[in-house]
Scaffold this active site. Structure first.
Site, PDB file in Angstrom:
ATOM      1  CB  SER A  45      53.354 -35.733 -31.173  1.00  0.00           C
ATOM      2  OG  SER A  45      54.266 -34.667 -31.313  1.00  0.00           O
ATOM      3  CE1 TYR A 101      52.564 -35.303 -36.671  1.00  0.00           C
ATOM      4  CE2 TYR A 101      53.030 -33.874 -34.802  1.00  0.00           C
ATOM      5  CZ  TYR A 101      53.212 -35.076 -35.473  1.00  0.00           C
ATOM      6  OH  TYR A 101      54.045 -36.031 -34.942  1.00  0.00           O
TER       7      TYR A 101
END
Ligand code: NAD
Length: 267
Positions: free
Chosen positions: A149, A162
């Site tokens: 990401s 995350y």
């Protein structure tokens, strides 16, 4: 281009994983899908991947391993080897999100995000590598693509687990690339910005409620905070990047973290 190869895409019943699976199927790869969902949704995902590859003679299988559980990952990799001989292309994509300040972050959510977004990639990679290294008459051939990401490159507040997991995935990508640098096995990461999947729709919904605005306004606010292009990246675009990583032109692309993020990390 990928006829005769087998790709396993974790978390491919939805969103980015499904888009990547469809793109690899269009190139003729057999597909092992994985992920949660009700039986009808899983059936629909399998049918859509089969339809993408219909002209190529590829086939689709599904394994429902919970990617937070190493024993189930082992069972999935054994299933893929038994069904197709080996996994030539591994796409570590399964992931979840939890948004909360560190001091309020539920410990159980931290453990789940790290297990599904980071440790699962380690387990699937360690299990896929021996057959990849032995392929092509011992010269090795394999493609490991980790869906990280932009949060593998930069941080945002309230996404500690995350961001930690995705930075870990970028690190794991580099180590995997280095350990196999003299073989035909490559490992690279894809770093998307906002992609409008169920994972992000939840964040859009939360913003709409918090800001008392419509869903469309909330999407614009979300994009406006981070993504200069003001456009979502699509699963189809990410699928084509995965296809490139599998192509001969990418033989010497090793250990990159390739952002497709509308300019997010250029700022
Ligand atoms: P999604 O929610 O649409 O899909 C997630 C997939 O993972 C689903 O198939 C789900 O069933 C599966 N999954 C979740 N937990 C699982 C588990 N324990 N075991 C097996 N499968 C499990 O989300 P998405 O947006 O397509 O996300 C896919 C990946 O892309 C994730 O790693 C995510 O972090 C990453 N990503 C997403 C965005 C975005 O904007 N959507 C941006 C950057 C990176």
């Amino acid at each position: 281009m990928l006829k005769g190869k087998t790709a396993l895409v974790t978390g491919s019943t939805s969103g980015i994983g499904l888009g990547i699976a469809q793109a690899l199927a269009r190139q003729g790869a057999n597909l092992v899908l994985n992920g949660f969902g009700d039986p009808a949704a899983i059936e629909a995902a399998q049918a859509s991947v089969a339809a993408s590859g219909t002209a190529t003679g590829m086939t689709v299988a599904y394994h429902g391993a919970d990617m937070s559980k190493p024993a189930e990952i082992e069972a999935m990799m054994a299933f893929a080897a038994e069904r197709f001989g080996m996994v030539d292309i591994l796409v570590n994509n399964a992931g979840i999100q939890h948004v909360s300040k560190i001091e309020d972050f539920p410990v159980e959510r931290w453990d789940a995000v790290i297990a599904i977004n980071l440790s699962s990639a380690f387990h699937a990679t360690r299990l896929a590598l021996p057959a990849m290294k032995a392929a092509a008459g011992g010269n090795g051939w394999g493609r490991i693509i980790n869906v990280a990401s932009v949060h593998g490159l930069v941080a945002s507040a309230e996404k500690s687990a995350y961001v930690a997991a995705k930075h870990g995935v970028v690190g794991l990508t580099k180590v995997t690339a280095l350990e196999n640098a003299t073989t035909g096995v490559t490992c690279n990461a894809i770093c998307p910005g906002w992609v409008l999947t169920p994972l992000v729709q939840k964040q859009v919904d939360a913003k709409a409620v918090a800001m008392k605005v419509s869903n469309e306004e909330a999407k614009k606010l979300l994009l406006g905070e981070k993504e200069p292009s003001m456009q979502f990246t699509t699963p189809e675009e990410l699928g084509e990047l995965a296809v490139f990583f599998c192509s001969p032109a990418a033989n010497n692309v090793r250990g990159v973290a390739w952002n497709m993020d509308g300019g997010w990390t250029a700022q």
